[in-house]
Write a protein that holds these residues in place. Structure first.
Motif, PDB file in Angstrom:
ATOM      1  N   UNK A  61      66.581  68.518  40.721  1.00 45.22           N
ATOM      2  CA  UNK A  61      67.565  67.888  41.609  1.00 45.22           C
ATOM      3  C   UNK A  61      67.983  66.514  41.073  1.00 45.22           C
ATOM      4  N   UNK A  62      69.262  66.206  41.270  1.00 44.16           N
ATOM      5  CA  UNK A  62      69.775  64.865  40.967  1.00 44.16           C
ATOM      6  C   UNK A  62      69.867  64.081  42.268  1.00 44.16           C
ATOM      7  N   UNK A  63      69.388  62.847  42.245  1.00 49.38           N
ATOM      8  CA  UNK A  63      69.522  61.966  43.417  1.00 49.38           C
ATOM      9  C   UNK A  63      70.414  60.798  43.014  1.00 49.38           C
ATOM     10  N   UNK A  64      71.465  60.568  43.800  1.00 51.83           N
ATOM     11  CA  UNK A  64      72.428  59.507  43.491  1.00 51.83           C
ATOM     12  C   UNK A  64      72.371  58.385  44.511  1.00 51.83           C
ATOM     13  N   UNK A  65      71.767  57.271  44.141  1.00 56.21           N
ATOM     14  CA  UNK A  65      71.842  56.098  45.025  1.00 56.21           C
ATOM     15  C   UNK A  65      73.207  55.437  44.873  1.00 56.21           C
ATOM     16  N   UNK A  66      73.624  54.723  45.901  1.00 52.39           N
ATOM     17  CA  UNK A  66      74.728  53.781  45.781  1.00 52.39           C
ATOM     18  C   UNK A  66      74.098  52.409  45.566  1.00 52.39           C
ATOM     19  N   UNK A  67      74.857  51.342  45.864  1.00 54.64           N
ATOM     20  CA  UNK A  67      74.309  50.002  45.660  1.00 54.64           C
ATOM     21  C   UNK A  67      72.949  49.825  46.349  1.00 54.64           C
ATOM     22  N   UNK A 111      78.107  44.616  51.252  1.00 51.97           N
ATOM     23  CA  UNK A 111      77.795  45.309  52.503  1.00 51.97           C
ATOM     24  C   UNK A 111      77.255  46.715  52.229  1.00 51.97           C
ATOM     25  N   UNK A 112      76.357  47.166  53.086  1.00 53.55           N
ATOM     26  CA  UNK A 112      75.874  48.543  53.010  1.00 53.55           C
ATOM     27  C   UNK A 112      74.842  48.787  51.938  1.00 53.55           C
ATOM     28  N   UNK A 113      74.363  47.694  51.313  1.00 52.81           N
ATOM     29  CA  UNK A 113      73.369  47.854  50.249  1.00 52.81           C
ATOM     30  C   UNK A 113      72.076  48.419  50.823  1.00 52.81           C
ATOM     31  N   UNK A 114      71.442  49.346  50.118  1.00 51.03           N
ATOM     32  CA  UNK A 114      70.230  49.988  50.618  1.00 51.03           C
ATOM     33  C   UNK A 114      69.001  49.403  49.936  1.00 51.03           C
ATOM     34  N   UNK A 115      67.857  49.601  50.569  1.00 47.10           N
ATOM     35  CA  UNK A 115      66.588  49.142  50.011  1.00 47.10           C
ATOM     36  C   UNK A 115      65.993  50.242  49.129  1.00 47.10           C
ATOM     37  N   UNK A 116      65.230  49.861  48.090  1.00 50.19           N
ATOM     38  CA  UNK A 116      64.616  50.878  47.222  1.00 50.19           C
ATOM     39  C   UNK A 116      63.747  51.868  47.995  1.00 50.19           C
TER      40      UNK A 116
END
Ligand SMILES: NC(=O)c1ccc[n+]([C@@H]2O[C@H](COP(=O)([O-])OP(=O)(O)OC[C@H]3O[C@@H](n4cnc5c(N)ncnc54)[C@H](OP(=O)(O)O)[C@@H]3O)[C@@H](O)[C@H]2O)c1
Length: 271
Positions: A185-191, A202-207
């Motif tokens: 599986x590929x997992x694609x994070x955004x910022x 805005x909308x930045x996620x935590x690791x």
């Protein structure tokens, strides 16, 4: 693949494991009782991360300091694992680098280095460690892509293209291995708030949130997962609804100021 919860004392190899998303993923895997092999360039930082995982989770953790952009590094890792008699149950290809700025102003050697790490090492490590998983009929490969994989990203052109490779490669290998018992599986994070992306946005996620998505992707069935609802929406709009030319033009306008204002190794809005 057998559920990770059932796989006590199995071994995961995580690249780029001492910081950011990789470190958060190792926490989750160690929390589920897995042994770990941590890989990145900075050996001291890897050893400090390993010590934390041993202390907090009682995990057996090995480290290997390696520059995965170097030709021969993936084969060195595979040989090192074989010499230690380590059967790899989970491979997380997470190590990656960014490069921001117009291609015409970029250092060609850095462009090449980015591709060697973000695509070459991912494909080679997958090809080297997958056969034993297929032979055993169990295992998992998680390749960390990016929302940048879904559409061209001006001023992060090589980075986004490298992640498009990761996404496409992983989707194809998923189809090849669907009936083998191996989860790909590929997992694609955004910022995401890591050393790679320190810009305020805005909308930045935590690791940790991305690591939770990785863990649920391991339990899922599809070939690709985008982390976070907003990122999912953006990947859908830029990657599926808009033609590539429109997506590239819109992205160019919105990223121009950030990209030209601070040329660095950090990709802009589409990391
Ligand atoms: N942060 C974001 O906004 C974001 C968004 C989408 C996707 N991603 C992807 O997520 C993954 C993890 O990045 P991150 O955000 O967690 O950033 P990070 O904290 O900077 O992690 C990158 C890791 O890769 C390792 N690494 C870099 N170059 C390497 C090399 N040549 N050989 C071996 N290891 C190397 C680094 O360790 P050493 O320096 O010790 O080698 C570091 O641990 C990357 O693939 C990135 O493209 C990040």
């Amino acid at each position: 693949m057998k559920r990770i919860e059932e796989t006590r004392r199995r071994t995961a190899v995580v690249t780029g494991a001492a910081t950011g998303i990789g470190a958060a993923v190792t926490e989750r895997l160690a929390g589920q009782g897995m042994h770990l092999v941590l890989v990145a360039r900075d050996g001291a930082r890897l050893e400090a991360a390993a010590e934390r995982l041993r202390a907090e989770h009682g995990a057996q953790v090995s480290t290997l300091a390696l520059d995965l952009a170097h030709q021969g590094a993936p084969s060195r890792l595979a040989e090192w694992l074989a010499d230690a008699g380590t059967e790899v149950d989970v491979l997380v290809n997470n190590a990656g680098a960014g490069l921001m700025g117009p291609v015409a102003d970029s250092d060609p050697a850095r462009v090449r280095n980015l591709l060697d790490l973000n695509t070459g090492a991912v494909a080679e490590l997958t090809a080297r460690l997958l056969p034993a998983m297929v032979a055993r009929g169990t295992g998992a490969v998680v390749n960390i892509a990016s929302t940048g994989a879904y559409a061209p990203a001006p001023y992060a052109a090589a980075y986004a293209a490298s992640k498009a490779f990761v996404l496409s490669f992983t989707q194809a290998v998923w189809a090849e291995t669907r009936s083998t018992g191996v989860r790909v599986v590929a997992v694609s994070p955004g910022p995401t708030a890591t050393a790679m992306n320190t810009r305020r946005m805005p909308g930045k996620r935590e690791p940790g949130a991305v690591a939770d998505t990785v863990m649920s992707a391991l339990r899922g069935r599809g070939p690709a997962v985008v982390d976070g609802r907003l990122n999912m929406f953006q990947a859908f709009v830029f990657g599926r609804l808009l033609p590539a030319s429109a997506a590239a033009r819109i992205a160019e306008r919105s990223l121009r100021k950030a990209a030209l204002g601070s040329q660095s190794s950090v990709p802009p809005g589409t990391p």
